[in-house]
Design a protein around this motif. Structure first.
Motif, mmCIF file in Angstrom:
data_model
loop_
_atom_site.group_PDB
_atom_site.id
_atom_site.type_symbol
_atom_site.label_atom_id
_atom_site.label_comp_id
_atom_site.label_asym_id
_atom_site.label_seq_id
_atom_site.Cartn_x
_atom_site.Cartn_y
_atom_site.Cartn_z
ATOM 1 N N ILE A 1 0.841 -1.202 0.000
ATOM 2 C CA ILE A 1 0.000 0.000 0.000
ATOM 3 C C ILE A 1 0.874 1.250 0.000
ATOM 4 O O ILE A 1 0.637 2.193 -0.764
ATOM 5 C CB ILE A 1 -0.951 -0.005 1.218
ATOM 6 N N LEU A 2 1.883 1.267 0.849
ATOM 7 C CA LEU A 2 2.777 2.420 0.913
ATOM 8 C C LEU A 2 3.523 2.593 -0.413
ATOM 9 O O LEU A 2 3.703 3.716 -0.899
ATOM 10 C CB LEU A 2 3.768 2.259 2.064
ATOM 11 N N ARG A 3 3.949 1.487 -1.005
ATOM 12 C CA ARG A 3 4.678 1.558 -2.267
ATOM 13 C C ARG A 3 3.774 2.064 -3.393
ATOM 14 O O ARG A 3 4.184 2.886 -4.221
ATOM 15 C CB ARG A 3 5.241 0.189 -2.625
ATOM 16 N N ALA A 4 2.539 1.592 -3.424
ATOM 17 C CA ALA A 4 1.606 2.022 -4.463
ATOM 18 C C ALA A 4 1.297 3.503 -4.349
ATOM 19 O O ALA A 4 1.183 4.211 -5.357
ATOM 20 C CB ALA A 4 0.319 1.209 -4.384
ATOM 21 N N SER A 5 1.177 3.991 -3.130
ATOM 22 C CA SER A 5 0.928 5.418 -2.921
ATOM 23 C C SER A 5 2.113 6.245 -3.381
ATOM 24 O O SER A 5 1.947 7.257 -4.077
ATOM 25 C CB SER A 5 0.630 5.691 -1.441
ATOM 26 N N ARG A 6 3.325 5.822 -3.031
ATOM 27 C CA ARG A 6 4.527 6.570 -3.415
ATOM 28 C C ARG A 6 4.731 6.588 -4.921
ATOM 29 O O ARG A 6 5.306 7.531 -5.462
ATOM 30 C CB ARG A 6 5.763 5.972 -2.736
ATOM 31 N N ALA A 7 4.273 5.540 -5.606
ATOM 32 C CA ALA A 7 4.486 5.440 -7.050
ATOM 33 C C ALA A 7 3.604 6.395 -7.842
ATOM 34 O O ALA A 7 3.840 6.594 -9.040
ATOM 35 C CB ALA A 7 4.229 4.005 -7.510
ATOM 36 N N CYS A 8 2.605 6.974 -7.195
ATOM 37 C CA CYS A 8 1.671 7.861 -7.897
ATOM 38 C C CYS A 8 2.101 9.311 -7.756
ATOM 39 O O CYS A 8 2.432 9.775 -6.666
ATOM 40 C CB CYS A 8 0.261 7.682 -7.343
#
Length: 356
Positions: A55-62
């Motif tokens: 979840i944290l990685r997906a948020s940072r990727a945006c």
């Protein structure tokens, strides 16, 4: 995405419970516009550990700061309750409830196990993030007068065509004609926006105190995770930047012109704008505040720290975040982040600190 009928019932039940005062959240249209976190949503709680990293990685990727970890977590909770083997009666699969046709567009092998599968946590969450990030971008460019997060959620649930049809979140009666539960998308959006707070945990940055410095630092911390874009950003928020022959490039191409974000000085300008109209560049900000120098032993949250080349040119500015840390936008390819003052930039280049 299609919801299980049971999930719709649960959503309506949650709305009823909230209306009866069983939680501290009040469900009204656009209620989530007032939700703020101290670190741009970097704090996360209430999710299974196996989901947290993704979840944290997906948020940072945006590139869109609206796509916070709490929003993704609330959406996963509503889609599947974090159940790995969730499958709806219409064929939506996995924790993020992808229909096979939609998965064909957004699915990737993000966990590197050799199989792009909606049943794998990493693949599902990162694909959810990619799709939601794209929808947030569409929402922000649509001109529709609604929170882009609400519009993106509606697009995820009902398809962007439905959002275009109603120029916003489909009304409560929508879906009746498709033979689905009436109000499915309407309640889906409302419940997720309200339940975000449940997943907002202690942030990476705890800011106490009052005054312009603390207020500016809180505002800047809301942009943690926003990409660095040379020449981008300003008082109104992040934007695309430009390349000048030396800066703004990544991997041999000009990244700034396609990256929505901040550079070091625009982040500071954005943070202080409501109280202090600082100039745009780091050098100009130093010039405007150098008469209020602060020793390293007397730093307070929100103070500005500067680094300079040997010729004296100020090339970087950061905000003191307390406990020997700074908040800054470091360089192309990175994001707004918290870093140790001692290693944020070359120690020999440290020029000093000021208090706006």
């Amino acid at each position: 995405m299609k919801l299980l009928i049971g999930a719709v019932v649960a959503a309506i039940a949650m709305v009823t419970a909230i209306a009866l005062g069983l939680t501290a959240i009040v469900l009204i249209d656009h209620d989530a516009e007032a939700i703020e976190t101290t670190d741009g949503g970097g704090g996360l709680q209430g999710v299974p550990q196996e989901f947290r990293t993704w979840i944290l990685r997906a948020s940072r990727a945006c590139a869109h700061p609206e796509l916070t970890p709490a929003l993704l977590a609330a959406q996963l909770s509503q889609e599947s309750g974090f159940q790995l083997r969730a499958e709806s009666t219409v064929g939506a699969q996995g924790p993020a409830q992808f229909m096979p046709g939609t998965w064909a567009t957004w699915g990737r092998d993000d966990d590197g196990n050799g199989d792009a599968s909606p049943w794998d946590i990493g693949d599902a969450v990162m694909s959810q993030g990619r799709m939601m990030c794209s929808l947030v971008g569409q929402a922000k460019n649509s001109g529709y007068r609604d929170d882009p997060r609400r519009l993106a959620l509606a697009g995820y649930n009902a398809g962007w065509g439905a959002v275009q049809r109603f120029k916003g979140v489909p009304p409560i009666w929508f879906a009746r004609e498709q033979g689905q539960a009436e109000g499915q998308t309407y309640h889906y959006v409302k419940v997720i926006m309200a339940s975000m707070r449940r997943f907002q945990g202690p942030g990476q940055l705890q800011i106490s105190g009052t005054g312009d410095g603390a207020t500016a630092l809180r505002k800047a911390s809301g942009r943690i995770g926003t990409p660095y874009s040379y020449g981008g950003g300003g008082p109104a928020g992040p934007s695309t930047g430009f390349c000048d022959g030396r800066n703004g490039y990544l991997g041999g191409r000009c990244a700034a012109t396609t990256t929505v974000g901040f550079d070091c000085s625009s982040l500071v300008q954005y943070a202080y704008w409501s109280s202090t109209k600082l100039p745009r560049t780091a050098a100009a900000q130093y010039g405007a505040t150098s008469d209020r120098a602060v020793s390293r032993s007397n730093l307070k949250p929100g103070d500005l720290l500067f680094w300079a080349h040997r010729d004296g040119f100020i090339y970087h500015v950061a905000m003191y975040a307390g406990n020997g840390k700074v908040l800054h936008a470091p360089r192309t390819g990175r994001h707004v982040e918290i870093a140790q003052l001692s290693s944020a930039m070359p120690a020999a280049d440290y020029r000093g600190a000021t208090r706006p």
